[in-house]
Design an enzyme around this catalytic site. Structure first.
Site: not given
Lengths: 485, 478
Positions: A79, A154, A178
């Site tokens: 990420k 997210s 997330s």
């Protein structure tokens, strides 16, 4: 054989038996990226040459007959809120679009030391604030199961990459859901470990007391292998727990007999879509039939979790994000009159609206005269929420619930209504407030879209989660489904 | 009697001389090219995290114990949020409601005797970087930032509003500086910024117990500035009240050149720092045993040492106070006394000639080329009569310049005192013969003329004649 569909442990066998090479494997993944990335949009950056270089080193080790580690040569995605030495790290924000860190996050170093091959940096909601990746400053990632829908957020890019075969495993971060929400929406396994189990050093902070890094994988075994690498104490992170992480693969046991499972009724109340409700009940029945004791219980302060979270997380964020001011790195607005003007222009231009909204919320909550009523009160309620879990875990080994009230929603469906968007996390947020581990495992499909089952355990009891998830997985086949892209 | 009473409280920042910074391992060394003593952590780069330097906590406890504070068993770090380009994170990690130490005091000497000044609290925090401008801040085309100092450990020591005059404020600062220096946790150099001070000051009608509205004075970079700024402020505030006005609660800055304080910002424009516990750091739990270990390792502090100098060496209180005002000077004194056992003579030399030369050369006593043992041997030569007191002063200056031993200088320059009666008698006879007028005067009772003749003998012997012998022989012969 489509290499990009395999799990890491399957690929490891192929590698050590010399049926494939690490270079072949990584090329297969990069080919897959080339063919589907346009539809999915999981990556903000890809690092093919560096990845193939690393793969060649692994192949050389295999050729020499050296023992390789379980994730050696396996393509992983990171990420883009985790710092990678020499590789642009944006946190999904315009304000860091040109930021190249001179250091790597501890988890990135650990993966590298374990031989894993980083293939790219994945898309996310700006500074991990969001539930859909629609808040990314660059583009929205699409759900591989239905590209008109969001992948969740997210960590949407990391979830979509694993679901679409664009990476075998990936890392995400979870502040209020997330990891678990996108894992649920994309039909992969996602784990948020206990707060303090994984170092946050190098993770670009959203809300420091809630943020935690964790893996996305195609099955529970891979999840345990990833935890083996990333968990453990880090002297660079004062909040990292001083503990000896176990070998998580020891918990991969197909047996839940006698396991006491509580189902918090607040998580199964109205608001949960009927098709999701049905799949969760079905999963509970399966666990019961496998010998677990399942009963309803209560976490009475659940209704306060969302407001509590939306005071604590923005408060910390308002301070964590103060450093992005154009002085030292990142975006600097042009044509400023003076330093205050430069701060204001830089931050006005550099941050998106959701980030600004949370900075304002948090600044307000911490302001003189409001601190006691908002931030301090929220800390007290956070304690009550923790105590709910403590009480439940006196009785149960595990709590089970849906991850999200719905399946993946359509792109654009909730962007105009922040509150509706926030409600996507209603089932996941308490876990962060309590600091306990939480996991999402695929438990079926509704209307062709994956649904995740959430498992929640005691602090540092990831083992119990893995055992229940492994048992569930061994007795179902949802994790073997693959999206038709 | 004065119609107004002044009330002053000081907030003092002291840089701790740990090797590395408070939350990372960058060096704390003073100076260095701009932005060379930095790392991703003290630059606050995204994703980096602070880790407390244990030595900083130890030093803070050390200073706190020396200031008679109570050490908190449980303490935490908070973020103080405000935007300024010299702050890498736009918040400063400090301690807000649970400082590491509270409830201390120190004693100062006032005209009316010893006065105890309360210390409200002592807490740890990180220093900021500094802005660098070409030319002046108003004409410079841009600002540059040097982050070398960012993250250097500080302790902030807040006094109670117990000080009643600028003089008391200066005494407090001097005492605080001495105590902290003694503990070895800081150099306390105001000129390098390792000792800084802000003052809260108000005035009130004499006899009133209600505090007046205060002003906070910043930019007090020397003891002189502290004294002058506070004196100016007392007058300004009294004048304002006398004219029927009121004092505005505000922050003012001392303008050294103009000799005035100037308004910076009023309370209405004061920052809201939005303090909250730093979620990147865990609370500090301080073990009692550790505190006791640190307490046991404290050196003898200035007050105790001063009392001992009076008792053990029989020094006047004034000498004892001056000698113990810095640990280095006190150590120097004791090293001298160890090899030359006339404490008052040693004290006179240190406070007199040595202090004068150090001052004139802007030198620290630790850098002095005359080592304590060398000063002792000079005093011995004098006591044995090898050299006269006057010659000793010349030798001393030479020692200060070259670092040579007194004996060596005396030998090289042939400065040994002439105590041979025969040799001096010959010179005395010569001087008497060639100065009949003076001899007449002495015989007529004009004692002053004797001094002239002594001078003539000393001149003829280039100062080496034993003055006592010269006096006696002259008197005998005339």
């Amino acid at each position: 054989m489509q290499l990009f569909r395999q799990t890491a442990h399957e690929l490891h066998s192929l590698l050590i038996n010399k049926e494939i090479s690490a270079v072949e494997l990584n090329e297969a993944v990069f080919d897959r990226i080339a063919s589907v990335e346009e539809k999915v949009g999981a990556y903000l950056s890809r690092i093919r040459e560096r990845a193939l270089e690393r793969a060649r080193v692994i192949d050389e080790q295999i050729r020499k007959g050296e023992k390789i580690l379980p994730l050696s040569g396996i393509p992983v995605a990171i990420k883009d809120n985790m710092c990678t030495d020499g590789i642009t790290t944006t946190a999904g924000s315009k304000i860091l679009a040109n930021f190249v860190p001179p250091y790597s996050a501890t988890v990135v170093k650990k993966l590298d030391a374990a031989g894993a091959v980083m293939v790219g940096k994945t898309n996310l909601d700006e500074f991990a604030m969001g539930s859909s990746t629609e808040n990314s400053a660059f583009f929205t990632t699409r759900n591989p199961w239905d590209t008109s829908r969001v992948p969740g957020g997210s960590s949407g890019g990391s979830a979509a990459a694993v679901a679409a075969g664009e990476a075998v495993c990936s890392l995400g971060s979870d502040t209020g859901g997330s990891i678990r929400l996108p894992a649920s929406f994309c039909g992969v396994v996602g784990m948020k470990p206990t707060y303090g189990a994984v170092s946050r050093f190098g993770l670009i902070a959203y809300a420091s007391s809630l943020d935690q890094i964790g893996p996305f994988t195609r099955d529970v075994t891979d999840c345990a292998l990833m935890l083996n690498i990333i968990c453990g104490h880090d002297p660079l992170d004062s909040t990292s727990a001083d503990f000896q992480a176990p070998d998580y693969t020891q918990f991969l046991i197909n047996d839940v007999r006698g396991m006491k499972i509580g189902v918090p009724e607040e998580y199964m109340a109205e608001g949960i879509a009927p098709e999701v409700h049905g799949l969760i009940r079905k999963a509970l029945e399966l666990l019961e039939s496998l010998g677990a004791n399942v009963e309803y219980t209560t976490l009475p302060h659940t209704e306060y979790a969302l407001p509590t979270y939306y005071l604590i997380a923005p408060a910390e964020a308002s301070s964590n994000l103060a450093r992005y001011d154009g002085v030292r790195y990142g975006l600097r607005a042009e044509d400023s009159e003076d330093i205050i003007d430069m701060f204001m222009k830089t931050r006005s231009q550099g941050f998106g609206s959701e980030v600004k909204r949370r900075i304002m919320l948090g600044t307000y909550a911490l302001s003189a005269g409001y601190y006691d009523a908002y931030y301090l009160k929220a800390l007290k309620v956070r304690t009550l929420i923790k105590e709910d879990f403590d009480r439940a875990f006196e009785k149960y080994d595990l709590l089970v619930s849906p991850v999200s009230p719905t399946t993946a929603f359509r792109i654009g469906e909730k962007t105009d209504d922040p509150l509706q968007m926030y409600l996507s996390d209603v089932c996941t947020i308490s876990v962060n407030l309590a600091g306990i581990p939480g996991m999402s495992v695929p438990c079926g499909f509704a209307g062709g879209l994956p649904v995740g089952l959430q498992l929640m355990g005691r602090h540092f009891n990831e083992g119990t989660l893995l055992r229940a998830a492994y048992t569930f997985e061994q007795n179902t086949s949802y994790h073997k489904e693959f999206p038709a892209l | 009697m004065a119609r107004y009473e002044t009330v002053i409280g000081l907030e003092v920042h002291i840089e701790l001389k740990t090797r590395s910074k408070i939350f990372c391992d960058s060096t704390t060394e003073f100076g260095g090219d701009p932005n060379t003593h930095i790392c991703p952590v003290c630059l606050g780069l995204p994703g980096t995290l602070p880790v407390v330097n244990k030595k900083v906590v130890e030093y803070a406890i050390r200073a706190a114990l020396a200031l008679n504070c109570q050490i908190a068993g449980f303490s935490k770090f908070d973020r103080k949020n405000y935007y300024y380009p010299d702050m890498p994170k736009n918040y400063q990690i400090s301690q807000y409601d649970l400082p590491i130490a509270e409830h201390g005091y120190l004693d100062i000497d006032t005209g009316g005797g010893v006065k105890r000044i309360g210390i409200t609290r002592l807490h740890m925090e990180e220093d900021t970087g500094k802005l660098v401008h070409q030319g002046t801040i108003t004409t410079t085309p841009f600002s540059l930032v040097d982050y070398n100092r960012a993250g250097v450990p500080l302790i902030e020591i807040v006094s109670e509003p117990d000080l009643r005059s600028p003089e008391e404020a200066c005494s407090y600062m001097e005492k605080l500086k001495a105590i902290v220096q003694y503990t070895g946790v800081s150099d306390c150099k105001m000129e390098e910024g390792s000792l800084r001070c802000d003052a809260n000051i108000s005035v009130r009608p004499a006899g009133s117990s209600k505090l007046g509205t205060k002003a906070e004075i910043k930019n007090l970079n020397s003891f002189r500035a502290l004294q002058r700024a506070l004196s100016y402020e007392v007058e300004r505030q009294i004048e304002a009240l006398e004219e029927g006005g009121r004092i505005v609660q505000e922050t003012r800055t001392w303008d050294e050149g103009k000799g005035v304080t100037l308004s910076m910002r009023s309370k209405e424009h004061a920052h809201d720092y939005r303090y909250f516990p730093d979620p990147d750091l865990v609370p500090l739990v301080i073990e009692k045993e550790w505190v006791e270990d640190i307490r046991r390792s404290l050196p003898e502090l200035p007050d105790a040492r001063r009392r001992r100098y009076v008792m053990e060496y029989g020094l006047p209180g004034y000498d004892a106070a001056v000698l113990t005002s810095t640990r280095e000077m006190a150590d120097y004194f004791e090293d001298c006394v160890a090899s030359y056992s006339n404490p008052k003579a040693v004290s006179n030399w240190i406070m007199g000639d040595l202090a004068r030369l150090l001052n004139a050369n802007n030198q620290e006593i630790t850098a002095c080329r005359i080592k304590p043992r060398q000063l002792a041997s000079l005093l011995e030569l004098m006591e044995k009569g090898t050299i006269s007191g006057k010659i000793a002063k010349t030798v001393f200056e030479e020692m200060f310049a070259s670092g040579k031993d007194a004996g060596v200088i005396v030998k090289e320059k042939g400065l040994v005192q002439i105590s041979d009666e025969g040799a001096i008698a010959a010179v005395v006879a010569e001087v008497i013969a060639s100065n009949p007028k003076s001899v007449e005067d002495i015989r007529a009772g004009k004692e002053k003329a004797l001094g002239f003749l002594v001078g003539q003998v000393m001149k003829a012997t280039r100062g080496k004649a034993n003055p006592e012998l010269v006096n006696r022989l002259l008197k005998e012969r005339i």
